[in-house]
Scaffold this active site. Structure first.
Site, PDB file in Angstrom:
ATOM      1  N   GLU A   1      30.124  40.362  32.459  1.00  0.00           N
ATOM      2  CA  GLU A   1      30.767  40.757  33.233  1.00  0.00           C
ATOM      3  C   GLU A   1      30.750  39.415  34.965  1.00  0.00           C
ATOM      4  OE1 GLU A   1      30.224  45.677  33.417  1.00  0.00           O
ATOM      5  OE2 GLU A   1      28.260  44.961  34.383  1.00  0.00           O
ATOM      6  N   CYS A   2      31.773  39.022  35.415  1.00  0.00           N
ATOM      7  CA  CYS A   2      31.689  38.444  36.241  1.00  0.00           C
ATOM      8  C   CYS A   2      30.689  37.017  36.052  1.00  0.00           C
ATOM      9  CB  CYS A   2      31.477  39.366  37.378  1.00  0.00           C
ATOM     10  SG  CYS A   2      31.505  37.898  39.002  1.00  0.00           S
ATOM     11  N   GLY A   3      29.681  36.846  36.421  1.00  0.00           N
ATOM     12  CA  GLY A   3      29.233  35.663  36.426  1.00  0.00           C
ATOM     13  C   GLY A   3      28.356  35.613  34.952  1.00  0.00           C
TER      14      GLY A   3
END
Length: 436
Positions: A327-329
């Site tokens: 997720e994201c990072g």
């Protein structure tokens, strides 16, 4: 009966909500009270501060992303506490234009559902009696939102305080306290908001200072008396299925943005969480059947991640036979490369073709509704997920198959679809719940 509660809110971000919240948690805790904290809206950072100050887990409450049953389930966690304090996000009435699951995501929506009066902290710099007009407007905006009173912040002098209190008295608005201008208890900031609790070595000293500051200037008894019982909310609870039975979860200062209620739900459904630290060059547990990389600040640790050969090699091996999702990072770390703000390219794990850059910054912020195009862990195509996206990275390359059809809160398509290659997948949005 659930304990009485209050919403700590403000007209806007940056007006002192977090300092007030942490000081109140610390002050009431010092009195021997069990104070249960909540955070309104999609914020992964403040709950960690709440836990440090109160000694109790804090979770997010979000009317755009959560059904009534889930909200009720989370509110029930306060059972047995003496008091509930919820910290609002942005301004009290700020939310999206179109309602989501049960509201528009504003703190006012949570306040109305939970039955909590609002303690409004006002930055009174540059005004006196006019501050009462501002407070009156907040009290009259919605019939289902009650203003308990105000805390005056950034008070310049005793004369300034006298004028402010006189204006509030004329308007019939209680004043719980006046905070003089003081910088040393304000929370440090970072490009994605407040520093993570794990990242701040002097956090407890900051909490102690905030507690002493609030003890000195706030009428705690009056504020507690203004609290009202928390409503019980009922309804079916749609449980997002855990991605596996044994979940290897990346957890360190580079990977910590995951909603606590989601992890708790997975555990309640029988899943085991096996934490590991990519920054310490640790590999996911070999006995896990899925690996989950949360968001965080990989761009601040890109050099260490690029050098973490044990982590990178073992994650590649893991992904040959079992799902890995970021997720994201976490998504960025699974890509080919991450370019930091100085323009330096760091090689990432390479499970996906994603290349992201912080040298070309662009803010991506908002709720996301994603309909899966292909399976994600235990969720089949067609499942609709609610989440939130917040980052400053720019996509330079994204050659893989789109994971989902993603829309914003207004129903408009967004280009950040996530991607998938083999058993590896990732998204820029953080999962909050499933849509019903």
């Amino acid at each position: 009966m659930l304990p009485p509660g209050l919403m700590i809110s403000a007209p806007a971000s940056g007006t002192g909500k977090t300092t007030l919240m942490l000081g109140l948690l610390g002050a009431f805790r010092a009195q021997g009270l069990a104070v249960h904290p909540f955070k309104s809206g999609p914020d992964y950072i403040d709950p960690g501060f709440h836990r440090a100050a109160s000694g109790r887990f804090s979770v997010n409450l979000d009317t755009w992303a959560m059904q009534e049953g889930l909200l009720g389930n989370l509110l029930d966690r306060s059972e047995g506490a003496d008091l509930v304090l919820a910290e609002g996000s942005m301004g009290l009435f700020d939310g999206v234009a179109k309602p989501g699951a049960t509201g528009n995501g504003s703190s006012a929506d949570i306040t109305a559902k939970a039955g909590w009066p609002v303690v409004l902290i006002l930055d009174v710099s540059g005004q006196a009696q006019t501050a009462a007009a501002v407070a009156m407007g907040f009290g009259q905006m919605r019939d289902d939102v009650e203003l308990a009173g105000v805390v005056l912040n950034q008070v310049a002098s005793p004369r300034h305080e006298m004028l402010l209190r006189e204006g509030m008295k004329q308007a019939g608005i209680p004043v719980f306290g006046a905070l003089p201008r003081r910088k040393n208890v304000s929370m440090p900031e970072r490009h994605l908001g407040l520093v993570q609790a794990e990242d701040q070595t002097d956090l407890y000293r900051t909490i102690e200072e905030a507690t002493a500051f609030i003890n000195e200037h706030i009428d705690l008894d009056a504020l507690r008396t203004a609290a009202k019982p928390t409503n019980r909310l009922t309804g079916d609870v749609t449980k997002t299925p855990p991605p596996g039975q044994r979940i290897a979860l990346a957890r360190d200062v580079a990977f910590s943005f995951v909603y606590p209620h989601l992890i708790d739900s997975w555990r309640a459904q029988g899943a085991e969480i096996l934490p590991f630290s990519p920054l310490a060059d640790e590999a996911p547990d070999a006995s896990a059947d899925v690996c989950w990389l949360p968001g965080g600040y990989p761009e601040l640790h890109a050099g260490r991640l690029a050098a973490a050969q044990n982590f990178r090699n073992n994650l590649k091996t893991f992904a040959q036979t079992r799902p890995v999702h970021g997720e994201c990072g976490g998504y960025m770390a699974m890509g080919e490369a991450l370019i930091d703000k100085e323009g330096v390219r760091h090689e990432m794990v390479g499970l996906l073709g994603l290349v992201t850059s912080y040298a070309k910054r662009k803010m991506h912020l908002g709720y996301r509704m994603a309909e899966l195009n292909i399976p994600l862990a235990n969720m089949q195509p067609g499942r609709v997920l609610r989440g939130h996206e917040f980052h400053y990275s720019t996509i330079l390359e994204q050659p893989d198959t789109p994971l989902a059809t993603v829309r914003d809160a207004n129903g408009e398509l967004v280009p950040e679809t996530g991607s998938v290659r083999g058993l590896a997948s990732g998204t820029f949005f953080h999962l909050i719940s499933e849509a019903v």
